[in-house]
Design a protein around this motif. Structure first.
Motif, short mmCIF file in Angstrom:
data_model
loop_
_atom_site.label_atom_id
_atom_site.label_comp_id
_atom_site.label_asym_id
_atom_site.label_seq_id
_atom_site.Cartn_x
_atom_site.Cartn_y
_atom_site.Cartn_z
N ARG A 51 -0.01 7.44 -2.62
CA ARG A 51 1.36 7.94 -2.90
C ARG A 51 1.46 8.52 -4.30
O ARG A 51 2.10 9.54 -4.51
CB ARG A 51 2.38 6.82 -2.69
CG ARG A 51 2.71 6.53 -1.25
CD ARG A 51 3.91 5.61 -1.13
NE ARG A 51 3.76 4.35 -1.83
CZ ARG A 51 3.24 3.24 -1.31
NH1 ARG A 51 2.83 3.23 -0.07
NH2 ARG A 51 3.17 2.14 -2.02
N ASP A 52 0.81 7.85 -5.25
CA ASP A 52 0.83 8.37 -6.62
C ASP A 52 0.20 9.76 -6.68
O ASP A 52 0.73 10.65 -7.35
CB ASP A 52 0.06 7.43 -7.57
CG ASP A 52 0.80 6.13 -7.84
OD1 ASP A 52 1.99 6.01 -7.45
OD2 ASP A 52 0.18 5.21 -8.43
N GLN B 210 -2.88 2.56 -0.46
CA GLN B 210 -1.67 3.32 -0.13
C GLN B 210 -0.91 3.70 -1.40
O GLN B 210 -0.42 4.81 -1.53
CB GLN B 210 -0.74 2.51 0.78
CG GLN B 210 -1.08 2.54 2.22
CD GLN B 210 0.00 1.82 3.03
OE1 GLN B 210 0.56 0.81 2.59
NE2 GLN B 210 0.28 2.34 4.21
N SER B 211 -0.80 2.75 -2.31
CA SER B 211 -0.08 2.98 -3.55
C SER B 211 -0.71 4.11 -4.35
O SER B 211 -0.02 5.01 -4.84
CB SER B 211 -0.06 1.69 -4.37
OG SER B 211 0.49 1.92 -5.65
N PHE B 212 -2.02 4.11 -4.48
CA PHE B 212 -2.69 5.17 -5.21
C PHE B 212 -2.59 6.51 -4.47
O PHE B 212 -2.47 7.56 -5.10
CB PHE B 212 -4.16 4.81 -5.47
CG PHE B 212 -4.33 3.83 -6.60
CD1 PHE B 212 -4.02 4.19 -7.90
CD2 PHE B 212 -4.79 2.54 -6.35
CE1 PHE B 212 -4.17 3.28 -8.94
CE2 PHE B 212 -4.94 1.64 -7.40
CZ PHE B 212 -4.63 2.01 -8.69
N ARG C 223 -2.82 -2.03 0.81
CA ARG C 223 -1.60 -1.70 0.06
C ARG C 223 -1.93 -1.04 -1.28
O ARG C 223 -1.23 -0.12 -1.71
CB ARG C 223 -0.74 -2.93 -0.13
CG ARG C 223 -0.04 -3.31 1.16
CD ARG C 223 0.72 -4.61 1.05
NE ARG C 223 1.42 -4.86 2.29
CZ ARG C 223 2.69 -4.54 2.52
NH1 ARG C 223 3.40 -3.95 1.58
NH2 ARG C 223 3.25 -4.79 3.68
N LEU C 224 -2.98 -1.47 -1.93
CA LEU C 224 -3.37 -0.84 -3.19
C LEU C 224 -3.80 0.62 -2.95
O LEU C 224 -3.42 1.52 -3.68
CB LEU C 224 -4.50 -1.62 -3.85
CG LEU C 224 -4.10 -2.93 -4.52
CD1 LEU C 224 -5.34 -3.73 -4.92
CD2 LEU C 224 -3.22 -2.66 -5.73
#
Length: 121
Positions: A49-50, A45-47, A42-43
């Motif tokens: 997307r950023d 994926q978050s980066f 999840r971390l």
């Protein structure tokens, strides 16, 4: 000794609410992953997307600059561009059919070379 970017490191004592931990556990089970694996996934994926958002924002800014250069203080260019956008909106999927592309080109041609202005029929 300096760590490499590829080194795996352990973080100690991450604090979170129990309901969040349970959601992560459930998500990990659905993905057949460990809790640690789910958190890392999840971390990452978050980066990702950023980075995608930043790339898109950068492209939008570049596109806006190009449009401003094309249309600034030029009413004729702005008018043709508005006409093109209008015709594209009227024809969803316009870019997948040669006939539709040709129709748009014909409309733009008639718009630019208006017979009333050029004395043609």
């Amino acid at each position: 000794m300096k760590r490499k970017k590829t080194d795996v490191v352990q973080l100690s004592k991450i604090r979170m609410r129990e309901d969040l931990r349970l959601r992560l556990v459930n998500a990990a089970e659905r993905r057949d992953a460990t809790l640690n694996g789910e958190i890392v996934h999840r971390l990452e994926q978050s980066f990702g997307r950023d980075a995608e958002k930043q790339t898109m924002e950068s492209q939008v800014e570049k596109d806006a600059q190009i449009l401003n250069l094309m249309l600034a203080k030029n009413d004729a260019s702005a008018d043709v561009f508005r006409k093109l956008l209008h015709e594209m909106q009227l024809r969803p999927g316009w870019d997948t059919k040669k006939q539709t592309i040709r129709e748009i080109a014909d409309v733009l041609h008639r718009h630019i070379y208006n017979p009333e202005i050029f004395g043609e029929e």
